[in-house]
Enzyme design. Structure first.
Site, PDB file in Angstrom:
ATOM      1  N   SER A  11       0.858  -1.188   0.000  1.00  0.00           N
ATOM      2  CA  SER A  11       0.000   0.000   0.000  1.00  0.00           C
ATOM      3  C   SER A  11       0.894   1.238   0.000  1.00  0.00           C
ATOM      4  O   SER A  11       1.752   1.385   0.869  1.00  0.00           O
ATOM      5  CB  SER A  11      -0.881   0.013   1.267  1.00  0.00           C
ATOM      6  OG  SER A  11      -1.310   1.345   1.518  1.00  0.00           O
ATOM      7  N   HIS A  36      -1.089  -1.831  -3.965  1.00  0.00           N
ATOM      8  CA  HIS A  36      -2.429  -1.615  -3.393  1.00  0.00           C
ATOM      9  C   HIS A  36      -2.646  -0.104  -3.336  1.00  0.00           C
ATOM     10  O   HIS A  36      -1.856   0.633  -2.740  1.00  0.00           O
ATOM     11  CB  HIS A  36      -2.445  -2.226  -1.988  1.00  0.00           C
ATOM     12  CG  HIS A  36      -3.729  -2.048  -1.238  1.00  0.00           C
ATOM     13  ND1 HIS A  36      -4.724  -3.000  -1.240  1.00  0.00           N
ATOM     14  CD2 HIS A  36      -4.168  -1.025  -0.471  1.00  0.00           C
ATOM     15  CE1 HIS A  36      -5.729  -2.567  -0.460  1.00  0.00           C
ATOM     16  NE2 HIS A  36      -5.419  -1.372   0.012  1.00  0.00           N
ATOM     17  N   ASP A  38      -4.842   2.996  -2.309  1.00  0.00           N
ATOM     18  CA  ASP A  38      -5.906   3.430  -1.397  1.00  0.00           C
ATOM     19  C   ASP A  38      -6.488   4.764  -1.839  1.00  0.00           C
ATOM     20  O   ASP A  38      -5.879   5.814  -1.654  1.00  0.00           O
ATOM     21  CB  ASP A  38      -5.336   3.575   0.024  1.00  0.00           C
ATOM     22  CG  ASP A  38      -5.053   2.221   0.647  1.00  0.00           C
ATOM     23  OD1 ASP A  38      -3.926   1.995   1.119  1.00  0.00           O
ATOM     24  OD2 ASP A  38      -5.970   1.374   0.644  1.00  0.00           O
ATOM     25  N   MET A  40      -9.255   7.583  -1.418  1.00  0.00           N
ATOM     26  CA  MET A  40     -10.169   8.070  -0.373  1.00  0.00           C
ATOM     27  C   MET A  40     -10.756   9.415  -0.801  1.00  0.00           C
ATOM     28  O   MET A  40     -10.055  10.240  -1.386  1.00  0.00           O
ATOM     29  CB  MET A  40      -9.393   8.235   0.939  1.00  0.00           C
ATOM     30  CG  MET A  40      -8.744   6.939   1.414  1.00  0.00           C
ATOM     31  SD  MET A  40      -7.824   7.201   2.954  1.00  0.00           S
ATOM     32  CE  MET A  40      -6.940   5.632   3.049  1.00  0.00           C
ATOM     33  N   HIS A  69      -8.277   0.014  -4.012  1.00  0.00           N
ATOM     34  CA  HIS A  69      -9.154  -0.117  -2.838  1.00  0.00           C
ATOM     35  C   HIS A  69      -9.904   1.202  -2.730  1.00  0.00           C
ATOM     36  O   HIS A  69      -9.350   2.204  -2.271  1.00  0.00           O
ATOM     37  CB  HIS A  69      -8.285  -0.384  -1.595  1.00  0.00           C
ATOM     38  CG  HIS A  69      -9.074  -0.427  -0.323  1.00  0.00           C
ATOM     39  ND1 HIS A  69      -8.477  -0.414   0.916  1.00  0.00           N
ATOM     40  CD2 HIS A  69     -10.410  -0.497  -0.083  1.00  0.00           C
ATOM     41  CE1 HIS A  69      -9.406  -0.468   1.855  1.00  0.00           C
ATOM     42  NE2 HIS A  69     -10.589  -0.502   1.273  1.00  0.00           N
ATOM     43  N   MET A  71     -12.139   3.602  -1.185  1.00  0.00           N
ATOM     44  CA  MET A  71     -12.850   4.002   0.022  1.00  0.00           C
ATOM     45  C   MET A  71     -13.581   5.307  -0.320  1.00  0.00           C
ATOM     46  O   MET A  71     -13.213   6.401   0.126  1.00  0.00           O
ATOM     47  CB  MET A  71     -11.859   4.184   1.182  1.00  0.00           C
ATOM     48  CG  MET A  71     -11.311   2.867   1.680  1.00  0.00           C
ATOM     49  SD  MET A  71      -9.778   3.013   2.612  1.00  0.00           S
ATOM     50  CE  MET A  71      -8.599   3.024   1.261  1.00  0.00           C
ATOM     51  N   MET A 140     -10.843  -5.750   6.379  1.00  0.00           N
ATOM     52  CA  MET A 140     -10.113  -4.622   6.963  1.00  0.00           C
ATOM     53  C   MET A 140      -9.864  -4.920   8.436  1.00  0.00           C
ATOM     54  O   MET A 140     -10.809  -5.242   9.187  1.00  0.00           O
ATOM     55  CB  MET A 140     -10.934  -3.336   6.851  1.00  0.00           C
ATOM     56  CG  MET A 140     -11.242  -2.897   5.464  1.00  0.00           C
ATOM     57  SD  MET A 140     -10.012  -1.924   4.612  1.00  0.00           S
ATOM     58  CE  MET A 140      -9.134  -1.008   5.780  1.00  0.00           C
ATOM     59  N   ASP A 179      -6.163  -6.240   5.123  1.00  0.00           N
ATOM     60  CA  ASP A 179      -5.686  -4.877   4.918  1.00  0.00           C
ATOM     61  C   ASP A 179      -5.746  -4.083   6.225  1.00  0.00           C
ATOM     62  O   ASP A 179      -6.815  -3.842   6.779  1.00  0.00           O
ATOM     63  CB  ASP A 179      -6.591  -4.204   3.857  1.00  0.00           C
ATOM     64  CG  ASP A 179      -6.077  -2.839   3.473  1.00  0.00           C
ATOM     65  OD1 ASP A 179      -6.788  -2.122   2.743  1.00  0.00           O
ATOM     66  OD2 ASP A 179      -4.967  -2.477   3.907  1.00  0.00           O
TER      67      ASP A 179
HETATM   68  C1  DX5 Z   1      -6.315   2.030   5.305  1.00  0.00           C
HETATM   69  C2  DX5 Z   1      -5.864   1.417   3.987  1.00  0.00           C
HETATM   70  C3  DX5 Z   1      -4.778   0.400   4.165  1.00  0.00           C
HETATM   71  C4  DX5 Z   1      -3.558   0.965   4.869  1.00  0.00           C
HETATM   72  C5  DX5 Z   1      -2.566  -0.158   5.141  1.00  0.00           C
HETATM   73  O1  DX5 Z   1      -7.530   2.671   5.107  1.00  0.00           O
HETATM   74  O2  DX5 Z   1      -6.930   0.778   3.331  1.00  0.00           O
HETATM   75  O3  DX5 Z   1      -4.421  -0.149   2.882  1.00  0.00           O
HETATM   76  O4  DX5 Z   1      -2.949   1.923   4.042  1.00  0.00           O
HETATM   77  O5  DX5 Z   1      -1.477   0.443   5.769  1.00  0.00           O
HETATM   78  P1  DX5 Z   1      -0.811  -0.162   7.077  1.00  0.00           P
HETATM   79  O6  DX5 Z   1      -0.120  -1.393   6.607  1.00  0.00           O
HETATM   80  O7  DX5 Z   1       0.097   0.923   7.510  1.00  0.00           O
HETATM   81  O8  DX5 Z   1      -1.900  -0.441   8.052  1.00  0.00           O
HETATM   82 ZN    ZN Z   2      -6.351  -0.398   1.579  1.00  0.00          ZN
END
Ligand code: DX5
Ligand code: ZN
Length: 331
Positions: A11, A36, A38, A40, A69, A71, A140, A179
């Site tokens: 990520s 990965h 993320d 948002m 991913h 969100m 998650m 995750d």
């Molecule tokens: C959180 C993300 C994860 C996060 C994982 O909302 O979906 O992918 O970045 O990072 P670590 O490994 O630092 O928890």
């Molecule tokens: Zn994620």
């Protein structure tokens, strides 16, 4: 790609966002199997990161899979942009208010893997109505929105193993992703619960930490956990490794390959090391993904054995015909 079973998705949320192309190259060089991403929107989660434009800009950097991913509150509205940006899988959240099924269908219609993610507090049962449309279940183990949070072991223990059931319609290719808070301390537990893809963020982008060593540690510990907790101590093999299912003459191997592929399982048909047939052509091997080996046995052993019997009869006919045609040594 790692020789074990666990796959690491890096990520980049906590990477140096000012130098993302470099960070992606670096973490792939360190051994990460995929990226990965993320996304948002500051609505679904209280944080704002990057969008499809950033993913599009990163796509040429590497050929490894991009797991998006999302969100975000309205993935359906932005989906085409993420598809065009080159995402190989797109995972949305089951908690969104807009209709989920159409989005999952559009992702799959575009030939990408479709996933549903769920917050720590959301029961797995909420994914039940969509199970036939799932290629990925993303558990998650932190509240979505930020990297570097503490791993929720109770959530992991409650959800990761049963998440596999939601993928039982897929003879191969279904993946359970975990995750949030996955690192060298939590990898063995996660692997021991059968996770296929471990999303690792902060642990890989912590200053001063050797990324390649972190990838090796997380992968090895996850495989250790799988071996000891789920595999009777036997080290796991890659789920996507191709294994031999049948060895047949070409004209019989082809139809069996077609019958298996009709059920959405890929088959490799290769000239193998099998016997050389009376027509001078060696048998062909039919290879299926290791994760579909049991399924292939259950569904195609009968067809394979019938083809083998046909092959034996065919060889005998050829030999008899050759014997008839051979000049009589006594003549
Ligand atoms: C959180 C993300 C994860 C996060 C994982 O909302 O979906 O992918 O970045 O990072 P670590 O490994 O630092 O928890
Ligand atoms: Zn994620």
């Amino acid at each position: 790609m790692g020789e074990g079973r666990a796959r690491i998705a890096a990520s980049i949320l906590n990477a140096n966002l000012g130098n993302l192309a470099y960070e992606v190259r670096r973490v792939i060089r360190a051994g990460a199997d995929r990226i990965h991403l993320d996304v948002m929107d500051a609505r679904f989660v209280p944080n704002l990161t990057f969008g499809a434009g950033t993913i599009r800009a990163l796509r040429p950097v590497t050929k490894v899979p991009f797991d998006a991913h999302l969100m975000i509150a309205q993935p359906g509205r932005w989906l085409d942009e993420f598809l065009e940006a080159g995402c190989d899988s797109i995972t949305i959240h089951v908690e969104i208010s807009e209709p989920i099924e159409p989005v999952l269908r559009r992702i799959r219609a575009a030939g990408r893997a479709a996933g549903l993610a769920l917050r720590p507090g959301t029961p797995l049962a909420t994914l039940e109505p969509y199970r036939e449309l799932l290629d990925i279940v993303m558990v998650m183990t932190v509240e979505p929105g930020f990297g570097g949070q503490a791993f929720m072991a109770d959530v992991a223990k409650a959800k990761i193993l049963p998440a596999r059931d939601l993928l039982s319609h897929k003879p191969w290719g279904g993946e359970v992703h975990v995750d949030g808070g996955v690192n060298r301390e939590t990898a063995e537990l996660v692997g021991g619960l059968g996770a296929d893809v471990l999303v690792v963020g902060t642990a890989l982008f912590t200053k001063g930490r050797d990324q390649a060593r972190e990838v090796r540690l997380v992968r090895t510990l996850a495989d250790e956990g799988f071996a000891n907790d789920l595999n009777a101590g036997v080290p796991p093999r890659p789920r996507d490794e191709m294994v031999r299912f049948a060895q047949l003459p070409k004209h019989l191997a082809g139809p069996l390959r077609d019958a298996i592929e009709k059920l959405d399982v890929p088959v490799l048909m290769l000239r193998g090391d099998g016997q050389i047939n009376p027509d001078g052509v060696r048998d062909y091997d039919l290879l299926v993904p290791r994760s579909a080996e049991g399924w292939a046995r259950d569904h195609f052993t009968e067809a394979r054995d019938a083809a083998s019997a046909d092959a034996a009869a065919w060889r005998a006919r050829l030999l008899a015909a050759a014997g008839d045609a051979r000049p009589d040594p006594g003549a």
